[in-house]
Write an enzyme that holds these catalytic residues in place. Structure first.
Site, PDB file in Angstrom:
ATOM      1  N   GLY A  85       0.808  -1.046   0.066  1.00  0.00           N
ATOM      2  CA  GLY A  85       0.154   0.123  -0.001  1.00  0.00           C
ATOM      3  C   GLY A  85       1.010   1.397   0.135  1.00  0.00           C
ATOM      4  N   TYR A  86       0.410   2.156   0.481  1.00  0.00           N
ATOM      5  CA  TYR A  86       1.020   3.594   0.552  1.00  0.00           C
ATOM      6  C   TYR A  86       2.444   3.682   1.270  1.00  0.00           C
ATOM      7  CZ  TYR A  86      -3.478   5.460  -1.194  1.00  0.00           C
ATOM      8  OH  TYR A  86      -4.582   5.815  -1.790  1.00  0.00           O
ATOM      9  N   ASN A 132       2.664  -8.632  -1.022  1.00  0.00           N
ATOM     10  CA  ASN A 132       1.544  -8.009  -0.991  1.00  0.00           C
ATOM     11  C   ASN A 132       0.479  -9.001  -1.137  1.00  0.00           C
ATOM     12  OD1 ASN A 132      -0.138  -5.608  -0.421  1.00  0.00           O
ATOM     13  ND2 ASN A 132      -0.420  -5.266  -2.712  1.00  0.00           N
ATOM     14  N   GLU A 136     -17.910   9.889   1.672  1.00  0.00           N
ATOM     15  CA  GLU A 136     -17.565   9.992   0.439  1.00  0.00           C
ATOM     16  C   GLU A 136     -18.518   8.945  -0.369  1.00  0.00           C
ATOM     17  OE1 GLU A 136     -13.197   9.876   0.375  1.00  0.00           O
ATOM     18  OE2 GLU A 136     -13.455  12.005  -0.130  1.00  0.00           O
ATOM     19  N   ASP A 170      -0.740   2.555   8.718  1.00  0.00           N
ATOM     20  CA  ASP A 170      -1.690   2.488   9.738  1.00  0.00           C
ATOM     21  C   ASP A 170      -1.286   1.529  10.941  1.00  0.00           C
ATOM     22  OD1 ASP A 170      -3.197   4.012   8.217  1.00  0.00           O
ATOM     23  OD2 ASP A 170      -4.897   2.647   7.989  1.00  0.00           O
ATOM     24  N   ALA A 207      -3.710   8.170   4.343  1.00  0.00           N
ATOM     25  CA  ALA A 207      -2.931   7.920   3.277  1.00  0.00           C
ATOM     26  C   ALA A 207      -1.770   8.633   3.168  1.00  0.00           C
ATOM     27  CB  ALA A 207      -3.708   7.836   2.015  1.00  0.00           C
ATOM     28  N   GLN A 208      -2.118   9.923   3.368  1.00  0.00           N
ATOM     29  CA  GLN A 208      -0.740  10.853   3.269  1.00  0.00           C
ATOM     30  C   GLN A 208       0.297  10.702   4.235  1.00  0.00           C
ATOM     31  OE1 GLN A 208      -1.196  15.162   4.483  1.00  0.00           O
ATOM     32  NE2 GLN A 208      -3.580  14.680   4.481  1.00  0.00           N
ATOM     33  N   LYS A 234      -9.272  17.707  -4.968  1.00  0.00           N
ATOM     34  CA  LYS A 234      -9.133  16.166  -4.582  1.00  0.00           C
ATOM     35  C   LYS A 234      -8.605  15.466  -5.632  1.00  0.00           C
ATOM     36  CE  LYS A 234     -10.130  12.610  -2.167  1.00  0.00           C
ATOM     37  NZ  LYS A 234     -11.130  11.193  -1.909  1.00  0.00           N
TER      38      LYS A 234
HETATM   39  P1  NAD Z   1     -13.204   6.763  10.902  1.00  0.00           P
HETATM   40  O1  NAD Z   1     -12.865   6.536  12.098  1.00  0.00           O
HETATM   41  O2  NAD Z   1     -12.768   8.286  10.691  1.00  0.00           O
HETATM   42  O3  NAD Z   1     -14.956   7.248  11.107  1.00  0.00           O
HETATM   43  C1  NAD Z   1     -15.806   6.512  11.636  1.00  0.00           C
HETATM   44  C2  NAD Z   1     -17.121   7.053  12.153  1.00  0.00           C
HETATM   45  O4  NAD Z   1     -17.986   5.918  12.422  1.00  0.00           O
HETATM   46  C3  NAD Z   1     -16.779   7.855  13.392  1.00  0.00           C
HETATM   47  O5  NAD Z   1     -17.335   9.154  13.151  1.00  0.00           O
HETATM   48  C4  NAD Z   1     -17.606   7.040  14.632  1.00  0.00           C
HETATM   49  O6  NAD Z   1     -18.300   8.053  15.376  1.00  0.00           O
HETATM   50  C5  NAD Z   1     -18.586   6.391  13.455  1.00  0.00           C
HETATM   51  N1  NAD Z   1     -19.067   5.281  14.323  1.00  0.00           N
HETATM   52  C6  NAD Z   1     -18.543   4.209  15.085  1.00  0.00           C
HETATM   53  N2  NAD Z   1     -19.301   3.164  15.702  1.00  0.00           N
HETATM   54  C7  NAD Z   1     -20.446   3.599  15.281  1.00  0.00           C
HETATM   55  C8  NAD Z   1     -21.895   3.107  15.250  1.00  0.00           C
HETATM   56  N3  NAD Z   1     -21.757   1.955  16.201  1.00  0.00           N
HETATM   57  N4  NAD Z   1     -22.963   3.619  14.862  1.00  0.00           N
HETATM   58  C9  NAD Z   1     -22.634   4.636  14.051  1.00  0.00           C
HETATM   59  N5  NAD Z   1     -21.417   5.233  13.910  1.00  0.00           N
HETATM   60  C10 NAD Z   1     -20.521   4.575  14.628  1.00  0.00           C
HETATM   61  O7  NAD Z   1     -13.250   6.118   9.917  1.00  0.00           O
HETATM   62  P2  NAD Z   1     -12.897   6.186   8.405  1.00  0.00           P
HETATM   63  O8  NAD Z   1     -13.952   7.324   7.838  1.00  0.00           O
HETATM   64  O9  NAD Z   1     -12.930   4.907   7.881  1.00  0.00           O
HETATM   65  O10 NAD Z   1     -11.630   7.017   8.186  1.00  0.00           O
HETATM   66  C11 NAD Z   1     -10.353   6.293   8.693  1.00  0.00           C
HETATM   67  C12 NAD Z   1      -9.201   7.047   8.598  1.00  0.00           C
HETATM   68  O11 NAD Z   1      -8.949   7.647   7.015  1.00  0.00           O
HETATM   69  C13 NAD Z   1      -9.355   8.735   8.933  1.00  0.00           C
HETATM   70  O12 NAD Z   1      -8.109   9.161   9.524  1.00  0.00           O
HETATM   71  C14 NAD Z   1      -9.874   9.392   7.859  1.00  0.00           C
HETATM   72  O13 NAD Z   1      -9.638  10.874   7.992  1.00  0.00           O
HETATM   73  C15 NAD Z   1      -9.027   8.735   6.656  1.00  0.00           C
HETATM   74  N6  NAD Z   1      -9.701   8.920   5.537  1.00  0.00           N
HETATM   75  C16 NAD Z   1      -9.479  10.147   4.769  1.00  0.00           C
HETATM   76  C17 NAD Z   1     -10.106  10.202   3.535  1.00  0.00           C
HETATM   77  C18 NAD Z   1      -9.715  11.546   2.894  1.00  0.00           C
HETATM   78  O14 NAD Z   1      -8.730  12.076   3.116  1.00  0.00           O
HETATM   79  N7  NAD Z   1     -10.284  11.713   1.616  1.00  0.00           N
HETATM   80  C19 NAD Z   1     -11.082   9.123   3.078  1.00  0.00           C
HETATM   81  C20 NAD Z   1     -11.313   8.169   3.917  1.00  0.00           C
HETATM   82  C21 NAD Z   1     -10.557   7.797   5.156  1.00  0.00           C
END
Ligand code: NAD
Length: 393
Positions: free
Chosen positions: A11-12, A36, A168, A295, A312-313, A374
């Site tokens: 991965g990254y 991988n 997203e 991660d 990822a960054q 983006k």
């Molecule tokens: P996250 O942990 O950021 O979000 C998960 C969300 O699910 C949280 O807000 C949490 O409160 C909610 N949640 C947890 N348990 C729950 C439940 N039982 N019921 C309902 N909601 C619940 O996970 P992610 O979105 O997969 O992101 C992971 C990481 O990757 C983060 O650091 C994120 O910023 C990053 N990411 C970045 C991008 C981007 O830069 N565009 C895109 C995707 C992910």
């Protein structure tokens, strides 16, 4: 004698480690092998688009053999079963044993189901190209079933978790489903699209003005947000919420969070809740011949008590630090400490809308500029890894 560098994960973190290490180490100085589980480097920041059918698989699954073709890096397609840091060995699912002088662990994270009953068995996730393909096919199949049976559960999609992954994805559905429905002769008004978030707001990473903007934009396109309510149970055709409500739905996509990779957590490397603890130079705190990127490491800012987020960054930047430090370990010199650069966070809300911040929260972007930014940041990454060449050939 040439040193054996073994990198786990393409991965990254893993890819950038390999590319950077090769910049500083000739093939005579070090042999580099990358293991991988897929033959491709996957652009996971764009997987929501594959799930929503707005991008081709080739654009998010770049063959590692092409990216590393002229870099004299061996690619082994296999799954890591066990890391034995005291024996300097890694066992793969095929039974093959890989030995190393220096190991880099960049195996990423796994979905966290938080022990919620029925969730793992009854939900889809968005962690790989194959997951994204499964989501796309599942949604289409359910819509076909709805057309035949009129069963409302088949016309209802629940995305659990309102972080960037969940929002997203729901944005992509909001854009794409009207067209899919039209092609199937289904009224889009029959479709219910939910995003359920346990916390008080979706996208808590952003300032309120951007959260409001994202919610308004998506609500206008048919998304129902339920906040401050956790998902407590899932079955094949329903989701239970903490406030007692039940949503009948045969499509549950779980984006509620990530946890450390169990292979890393059980390896004997020093760890904190399943993620390896590291020195400022990204070496394991228990094994100096093991580096970590992405991660599967938990990295704290100097003097800070909250670890950096698993993004990822940061995985990309950690890979570059590790790649350089591998060369220092072999040839001598002073290793770099990992100092992340936060360029910002951008989230898409479908194809033509987005929100984002650049350089902390100083500059805020919304609408098409955020969406274009983006897009540009993805192109910048692809160009950095020479992925544009790999895409074209
Ligand atoms: P996250 O942990 O950021 O979000 C998960 C969300 O699910 C949280 O807000 C949490 O409160 C909610 N949640 C947890 N348990 C729950 C439940 N039982 N019921 C309902 N909601 C619940 O996970 P992610 O979105 O997969 O992101 C992971 C990481 O990757 C983060 O650091 C994120 O910023 C990053 N990411 C970045 C991008 C981007 O830069 N565009 C895109 C995707 C992910």
């Amino acid at each position: 004698m040439s040193k054996q560098i073994l990198i786990l994960g393409g991965g990254y973190g893993g890819l950038l480690t390999a590319l950077t290490a090769r910049k500083h180490l000739s093939a005579a100085e070090a042999s580099i092998t990358i293991v991988n589980r897929f033959p491709t480097h996957q652009i996971i920041t764009e997987l929501h688009r594959l799930a929503g059918d707005t991008i081709a698989e080739q654009a998010v699954a770049l063959p590692l053999s092409k990216l590393l073709g002229d870099k004299q890096v061996n690619v082994v397609v296999d799954t890591v079963k066990e890391i034995k840091p005291n024996e300097k060995q890694v066992v793969l699912s095929s039974g093959q044993v890989q030995k190393y002088d220096t190991l880099v662990v960049a195996l990423g994270s796994e979905t966290n189901y938080f022990g919620i009953p029925g969730l793992e068995e009854n939900s889809l996730v968005l962690k790989s190209v194959s997951d994204a393909n499964k989501i796309r096919k599942h949604v289409e199949d359910r819509l076909d079933a709805y057309k035949k049976s009129g069963n409302k559960a088949d016309a209802t999609i629940v995305v659990g978790g309102g972080g960037l992954t969940g929002v997203e994805l729901v944005g992509e559905f909001a854009d794409r489903l009207p067209e899919v429905c039209r092609s199937k002769g289904i009224d889009f008004n029959d479709i219910s699209l939910y995003c359920v978030e346990a916390g008080p707001a979706v996208l808590p990473i952003f300032p309120k003005v951007l959260i409001d903007r994202a919610v308004t934009s998506l609500e206008k396109r048919g998304v129902n947000f339920i906040t401050s309510v956790a998902i407590t149970e899932a079955t094949k055709s329903s989701v239970s919420l903490k406030d007692g409500r039940t949503i009948e739905s045969s499509t549950i996509i779980w984006t509620g969070g990530v946890k450390g990779n169990p292979v890393v957590g059980s390896s004997g490397l020093a760890e904190d809740r399943g993620r390896s603890t590291v020195t400022p130079t990204l070496q394991s705190t228990s094994h100096a011949d093991v580096f970590l990127a992405g991660d599967c490491a938990v990295v704290f800012p100097e003097g800070g008590d909250r670890p950096y987020p698993p993004t990822a960054q940061l995985a990309w930047q950690m890979g570059e630090t590790v790649g350089y430090n591998l060369a220092v370990q072999i040839k001598g010199g002073v290793m770099d400490k990992f100092v992340p650069v936060f360029s910002g966070t951008l989230g898409s809300l479908g194809r033509k809308d987005g929100v984002g911040t650049i350089g902390g929260n100083a500059t805020q972007l919304k609408g098409l500029p955020a969406s274009l930014m983006k897009e540009a940041s993805n192109i910048r990454y692809l160009s950095h890894i020479h992925g544009l060449f790999a895409l074209a050939h």
